[in-house]
Design a protein around this motif. Structure first.
Motif, short mmCIF file in Angstrom:
data_model
loop_
_atom_site.label_atom_id
_atom_site.label_comp_id
_atom_site.label_asym_id
_atom_site.label_seq_id
_atom_site.Cartn_x
_atom_site.Cartn_y
_atom_site.Cartn_z
N GLU A 1 0.82 -1.21 0.00
CA GLU A 1 0.00 0.00 0.00
C GLU A 1 0.85 1.26 0.00
O GLU A 1 0.44 2.30 -0.52
N HIS A 2 2.06 1.18 0.58
CA HIS A 2 2.89 2.38 0.72
C HIS A 2 4.14 2.36 -0.16
O HIS A 2 4.91 3.31 -0.13
N LEU A 3 4.32 1.29 -0.93
CA LEU A 3 5.50 1.22 -1.79
C LEU A 3 5.19 1.59 -3.25
O LEU A 3 6.11 1.70 -4.05
N THR A 4 3.92 1.78 -3.57
CA THR A 4 3.58 2.14 -4.95
C THR A 4 4.10 3.52 -5.32
O THR A 4 4.30 3.80 -6.50
N ASP A 5 4.36 4.36 -4.33
CA ASP A 5 4.86 5.71 -4.62
C ASP A 5 6.37 5.74 -4.84
O ASP A 5 6.92 6.78 -5.22
N VAL A 6 7.05 4.63 -4.58
CA VAL A 6 8.52 4.59 -4.75
C VAL A 6 8.88 3.35 -5.58
O VAL A 6 9.63 2.47 -5.14
N PRO A 7 8.38 3.29 -6.82
CA PRO A 7 8.61 2.08 -7.63
C PRO A 7 10.07 1.82 -7.94
O PRO A 7 10.46 0.69 -8.23
N PHE A 8 10.91 2.86 -7.86
CA PHE A 8 12.33 2.67 -8.17
C PHE A 8 13.01 1.72 -7.19
O PHE A 8 14.05 1.12 -7.52
N LEU A 9 12.46 1.56 -5.99
CA LEU A 9 13.07 0.61 -5.05
C LEU A 9 13.01 -0.82 -5.59
O LEU A 9 13.99 -1.56 -5.53
N VAL A 10 11.86 -1.19 -6.14
CA VAL A 10 11.74 -2.51 -6.74
C VAL A 10 12.48 -2.56 -8.08
O VAL A 10 13.17 -3.54 -8.38
N ASP A 11 12.38 -1.49 -8.88
CA ASP A 11 13.06 -1.47 -10.17
C ASP A 11 14.57 -1.63 -10.00
O ASP A 11 15.22 -2.37 -10.75
N ASN A 12 15.15 -0.93 -9.02
CA ASN A 12 16.59 -1.05 -8.80
C ASN A 12 16.98 -2.45 -8.35
O ASN A 12 18.02 -2.98 -8.75
N ALA A 13 16.14 -3.05 -7.51
CA ALA A 13 16.43 -4.41 -7.06
C ALA A 13 16.35 -5.40 -8.22
O ALA A 13 17.18 -6.31 -8.35
N LEU A 14 15.37 -5.22 -9.10
CA LEU A 14 15.26 -6.08 -10.28
C LEU A 14 16.49 -5.94 -11.17
O LEU A 14 17.06 -6.94 -11.63
N ALA A 15 16.89 -4.69 -11.42
CA ALA A 15 18.03 -4.45 -12.30
C ALA A 15 19.32 -5.00 -11.71
O ALA A 15 20.14 -5.60 -12.42
N THR B 1 7.95 0.27 6.70
CA THR B 1 7.26 0.97 5.61
C THR B 1 6.09 1.77 6.16
O THR B 1 5.88 2.93 5.77
N PHE B 2 5.33 1.19 7.06
CA PHE B 2 4.18 1.91 7.61
C PHE B 2 4.60 2.99 8.59
O PHE B 2 3.83 3.90 8.88
N ARG B 3 5.84 2.93 9.05
CA ARG B 3 6.35 4.00 9.91
C ARG B 3 7.01 5.12 9.09
O ARG B 3 7.48 6.09 9.67
N GLY B 4 7.05 4.95 7.78
CA GLY B 4 7.56 6.03 6.93
C GLY B 4 8.89 5.77 6.27
O GLY B 4 9.43 6.65 5.59
#
Length: 409
Positions: free
Chosen positions: A328-342, A366-369
């Motif tokens: 719910e809170h990681l959709t605003d920072v997609p680069f975190l997953v993109d960087n891990a994939l790359a 994540t829920f703490r910010g």
């Protein structure tokens, strides 16, 4: 053989021999739940200081934190954190670990009187011809999460040896009691100073997780009426009988042993009592918030039915939130997953994006910010006596971490 192992494997062997159990029955305000976790915390703090880290600290709760200065020219980059936990599962014997290093030649992997077959763990066959670390079969190995600890520490050691390796300011944290639900709850995020983070905790090499269960605990108390069984007709109310009825009213195909993937469940984890009173603890899990709300209603409805049938107040249910789906809170920072994939692909590993059928410190953070997906460590069959981790897997995850941090410069 061990002195010829890569640094990450030598660290792992050293760490698993330091007892750091947790106690699920400890009072919630006792952190760490058992004092042995301080031994692991002190060792890591000493090693971080020896590697030249800044602001190395370990506190009264066995939290270890440190800072790694950025590579030249990357000082202005936002700080990135790497986090793992120092406690180990309590599901099987977890102290006195005696790690074994085995040249795995294919087929069954042995550990004492136990074996693991490639059919059980499909990734095992890929490590034939290489070294695999197991316990002696009498305890867990504690790859969850000392593999993650070793991989983070090995990366810090690489940077200490070659500060030119590109990386932003790094924040390192090792936390206690993740296995009993406490985890990183006392980590002071303002003082820690990270903008983004990754946990390195469980799963095969290349696993990337940014979804997890919504998790709720439920404490059920059932009060009976005890009379002599010879004179019990229409007078006795057996609390054990009421619990059996309540449990039977919950969907039988929605139990852990009958679910997988995105399917949620009800799970009675503890039951104590007698004819006069029963206390049962359930965990409720669902990836969807609406699904979780429905589960709570089902349990409340079952309790309400029994109260209507046997008398008001016989059955009570107290819910408490544990963690929520971090997606719910990681959709605003997609680069975190993109960087891990790359980074994973750059190291020759095909990434596996999987939802966690459980929770990590990352969900809480994540829920703490502090946005915090999770990366696999290469361990397999965690929480069991047959747990193992290939040496090549430890090296591969360290390589992935090195490539990953460079993408934040």
């Amino acid at each position: 053989m061990t002195d010829q192992l890569p640094d990450v494997a030598q660290r792992f062997l050293r760490y698993v021999q330091v007892d750091s159990p947790g106690d699920p029955d400890a009072p919630e305000d006792r952190v760490p739940s058992l004092p042995q976790q301080h031994d692991m915390a002190r060792l890591l703090a000493e090693e971080l200081a020896a590697l030249g880290c800044d602001n190395v600290a370990t506190d009264e709760h066995a939290y270890v934190t440190a800072a790694v200065p950025a590579s030249p020219g990357a000082e202005a980059a936002e700080p990135l954190a790497l986090i793992a936990h120092i406690d180990v599962s309590h599901d099987v014997p977890n102290t006195g670990v005696k790690p074994q290093v085995t040249l795995y030649e294919g087929g069954a992997l042995g550990m004492g009187d136990l074996t693991v077959l490639p059919d059980e763990v499909p990734t095992l066959a890929a490590y034939a011809g290489g070294l695999v670390i197991t316990s002696d079969g009498t305890t867990l190995l504690s790859a969850d999460d000392k593999a993650g600890v070793a991989e983070i520490m090995a990366l810090v050691a690489r940077i200490a040896e070659n500060p030119e390796l590109p990386h932003p300011p790094l924040r390192i944290a090792f936390v206690p009691d993740e296995e009993i639900g406490h985890g990183a709850s006392l980590l002071d995020l303002d003082a820690f100073g990270a903008a983004y983070a990754y946990t390195v905790d469980g799963g095969p090499v290349g696993e990337i997780s940014y979804e997890c269960f919504n998790a709720v605990g439920a404490d059920v108390t059932i009060t009976g009426s005890v009379v002599h069984p010879g004179d019990a007709k229409h007078r006795m109310v057996n609390a054990l009988t009421l619990w059996r009825q309540l449990d039977a009213m919950l969907p039988q195909d929605e139990r852990p042993e009958n679910t997988e993937g995105y399917e949620g469940y009800f799970h009675c984890t503890n039951l104590t009592g007698d004819c006069g009173e029963v206390r049962a603890h359930y965990i409720l899990r669902d990836f969807d918030a609406a699904g979780m709300a429905h589960r709570r209603v089902l349990l409340e409805t079952a309790a309400g039915y029994l109260n209507e049938k046997y008398g008001t107040g016989r059955v009570s249910v107290a819910f408490h939130e544990e963690y929520c789906n971090m997606a719910e809170h990681l959709t605003d920072v997609p680069f975190l997953v993109d960087n891990a994939l790359a980074a994973t692909r750059a190291c020759g590993v095909e990434p596996q994006v999987r939802a966690i059928r459980g929770g990590t410190d990352g969900a809480q953070l994540t829920f703490r910010g502090l946005p915090c997906p999770n990366l696999g460590t290469g361990g397999a069959l965690c929480h069991s006596l047959r747990e193992f981790v290939p040496v090549r897997a430890l090296e591969a995850v360290t390589d992935i971490l090195q490539d990953l941090v460079a993408r934040f410069v």
